[in-house]
Structure formats: structure tokens, C-alpha cells
Scaffold this motif. Structure first.
Motif, PDB file in Angstrom:
ATOM      1  N   UNK A 239       0.829  -1.205   0.000  1.00 56.04           N
ATOM      2  CA  UNK A 239       0.000   0.000   0.000  1.00 56.04           C
ATOM      3  C   UNK A 239       0.864   1.256   0.000  1.00 56.04           C
ATOM      4  N   UNK A 240       1.922   1.248   0.781  1.00 56.61           N
ATOM      5  CA  UNK A 240       2.835   2.394   0.838  1.00 56.61           C
ATOM      6  C   UNK A 240       3.516   2.603  -0.517  1.00 56.61           C
ATOM      7  N   UNK A 241       3.832   1.493  -1.180  1.00 57.84           N
ATOM      8  CA  UNK A 241       4.499   1.556  -2.492  1.00 57.84           C
ATOM      9  C   UNK A 241       3.518   1.245  -3.624  1.00 57.84           C
ATOM     10  N   UNK A 242       2.308   1.797  -3.511  1.00 54.93           N
ATOM     11  CA  UNK A 242       1.245   1.447  -4.456  1.00 54.93           C
ATOM     12  C   UNK A 242       1.577   1.846  -5.894  1.00 54.93           C
ATOM     13  N   UNK A 243       2.389   2.867  -6.084  1.00 56.51           N
ATOM     14  CA  UNK A 243       2.731   3.268  -7.451  1.00 56.51           C
ATOM     15  C   UNK A 243       3.504   2.165  -8.166  1.00 56.51           C
ATOM     16  N   UNK A 244       4.297   1.439  -7.406  1.00 55.34           N
ATOM     17  CA  UNK A 244       5.009   0.298  -7.992  1.00 55.34           C
ATOM     18  C   UNK A 244       4.087  -0.906  -8.130  1.00 55.34           C
ATOM     19  N   UNK A 245       3.383  -1.248  -7.071  1.00 60.61           N
ATOM     20  CA  UNK A 245       2.659  -2.524  -7.027  1.00 60.61           C
ATOM     21  C   UNK A 245       1.424  -2.560  -7.917  1.00 60.61           C
ATOM     22  N   UNK A 246       0.826  -1.405  -8.195  1.00 56.36           N
ATOM     23  CA  UNK A 246      -0.422  -1.428  -8.950  1.00 56.36           C
ATOM     24  C   UNK A 246      -0.306  -0.752 -10.311  1.00 56.36           C
ATOM     25  N   UNK A 247       0.914  -0.542 -10.762  1.00 55.90           N
ATOM     26  CA  UNK A 247       1.135  -0.030 -12.113  1.00 55.90           C
ATOM     27  C   UNK A 247       1.496  -1.187 -13.025  1.00 55.90           C
ATOM     28  N   UNK A 248       1.001  -1.136 -14.240  1.00 53.41           N
ATOM     29  CA  UNK A 248       1.255  -2.212 -15.193  1.00 53.41           C
ATOM     30  C   UNK A 248       2.313  -1.793 -16.189  1.00 53.41           C
TER      31      UNK A 248
END
Length: 272
Positions: A239-248
Motif C-alpha cells: 500500500x505504501x508503495x502502491x505506485x510500484x505494485x499497482x502499475x502495469x
């Protein structure tokens, strides 16, 4: 599709046949798991021939860009374990450093039986392949679930004998899968951060036991114990690194046959 088919045929077919048909503990722990990594190299060759295998090998064996993430992988399970023990009310301030603790940190056998035997397949090939279609968070869940199913033939009479222990083991593997996708991608696709994290995950209960000999072994984390705490920490990290984890990734940005794509984190698009 030939690469994926080759990967699953080797990664599942040979280990499962061995675990189901051969009753030899040494082969079960030392030989059969190796085919997960062998499957990764075989799939790369099936897809791109010698050049594809060469590019795959350069990426997964790269050392320089992965060094800080290898160190993070070694430290992460131990830090999570210590945090879990703190929440359980275990006093850590009188931690006795001893030769036994140093010995526990050098458990070389644990580096081969799981980390090196498996990670060139799971994180080197399969994770890299799935990131073409899914964001890192969903890729980690898929790889974690496949990794969990892969263990069934080996642990069918123990871990998978109970729905509760099977679920806790699933949570435990997904935890490491989430951290691994971040470390491996941050390290340019090198598999060494995953190898380091896998090794530390397997050995950190023994390390904690050596560091904290006064703690009841029944509450030390590892396997099913503390798995939900670990998973919560991993989800918070995502959640803290959501830009990484939820970008394709941009479509077509990864290729086993193109050296230009093999060493750098791939471009991302979008954000959930």
C-alpha cells in the motif's frame, strides 16, 4: 506459449513425480526442487533458443545492480520476525550474541535446497513473464499461489493435512512473493535478491532461536506461526508503495530475446 508450457511441464512434472513416487528424503529436498530453476532456463531456451537463454542468464545472474536488494532480502525476514516477537511481548533488549548465532547465519545447506533450486524458475522466469500482463501486486499473488500449489505433493501429509495450516502456509508464501517482486524488479531483474530473501525466510526461525535462546520455541515465527502478521506487513508495504505494485508495464516492454530489456526496471504505465 511454448515457454510457459515448458516451464510448467518441468517445474511441476518432475518434482511431483518424484515426491509422489520416490520415498527418499534427500532426493525430495535436494534433487527434485532443482527442477523449478531448471524449468526457468529450459523455458527461456524454448522461447528464444541460445540467444534467449543467454539474455535470460545475463539478467538473472547480474550482481552489481542487485547488491543493495540482496542485503535487504537477507535482513527483511529477521526484522519481521523480531517485530512479530515484540508484538508477542518478548523482551529483545537483552539479546545474547553468541557463536551459535553466527553459526545459524551460515546455514549453507538452506541456500541450495530452496533458494537456488527454485528462484531462477519462480522469480527469474515466471514472475518476469507474468509482469507483461499483470501489475506487480497481482503477479506476486499469482506466483505465490502457484508456488503454494507446487509444494502440495511434498507437504501433502503435513502442511496440507489441515485447511488452517494450508491457509497459513499460503499467507506465508504470498508474503515473500510480494517482497520478492519488489526486490527483484528494483534490482533490474536479477534473481539474487529473491535467493537471499528465500534463504533468510527459511533460516530466520533458527537464527532467532540462536539469538533468543530464552524464548519458547513454540512462539517463534516461521511457517504458519506469525503468517498473518507477516502478510499484513507485506500488504502495508504494498500500500505504501502502491505506485510500484499497482502499475502495469507498457505492453511488450519485456522480452527474453532482447538484451536491451534485460537489465533495467521496465517502464510502467497507469496507477490503480
Amino acid at each position: 506459449m511454448i515457454g510457459i508450457a515448458t516451464f510448467f511441464l518441468i517445474a511441476f512434472g518432475i518434482p511431483w513425480a518424484g515426491w509422489l513416487l520416490v520415498r527418499d528424503e534427500n532426493m525430495s529436498l535436494w534433487l527434485f526442487p532443482l527442477f523449478a530453476s531448471i524449468a526457468g532456463f529450459s523455458a527461456a531456451y524454448a522461447e528464444g533458443g541460445k540467444e534467449g537463454l543467454k539474455v535470460f542468464s545475463r539478467r538473472v545472474f547480474a550482481i552489481a545492480p542487485s547488491v543493495p536488494y540482496v542485503l535487504a532480502g537477507v535482513a527483511l525476514p529477521l526484522l519481521l520476525g523480531l517485530s512479530y516477537l515484540l508484538t508477542m511481548g518478548v523482551p529483545l533488549f537483552s539479546m545474547p550474541w553468541s557463536p551459535a548465532a553466527v553459526l545459524a547465519l551460515s546455514l549453507g545447506a538452506a541456500l541450495v535446497t530452496g533458494p537456488i533450486a527454485e528462484e531462477f524458475g519462480w522469480r527469474g522466469y515466471l514472475q518476469h513473464r507474468l509482469l507483461n500482463r499483470f501489475a506487480p501486486f497481482w503477479t506476486a499473488l499469482i506466483v505465490g499461489a502457484i508456488w503454494w500449489v507446487w509444494h502440495f505433493a511434498l507437504y501433502r501429509a503435513s502442511v496440507f493435512a489441515s485447511p488452517v495450516s494450508a491457509f497459513n502456509f499460503f499467507a506465508y508464501l504470498v508474503t515473500w512473493s510480494l517482497f520478492m517482486v519488489f526486490l527483484v524488479e528494483s534490482g533490474g531483474g536479477s534473481v539474487w535478491p529473491a535467493v537471499a530473501l528465500h534463504w533468510a525466510a527459511n533460516t530466520h526461525p533458527s537464527v532467532l532461536q540462536s539469538l533468543l535462546p530464552y524464548v519458547d520455541g513454540g512462539i517463534l515465527p516461521g511457517g504458519s506461526k506469525g503468517s498473518l502478521f507477516y502478510l499484513g506487513a507485506a500488504c502495508a508495504f504494498a500500500a505504501i508503495n502502491h505506485r510500484f505494485f499497482f502499475a502495469k508495464r507498457a505492453s511488450g516492454s519485456v522480452s527474453h530475446a532482447t538484451a536491451d530489456n534485460s537489465f533495467k526496471p521496465k517502464p510502467l504505465r497507469g496507477s490503480a
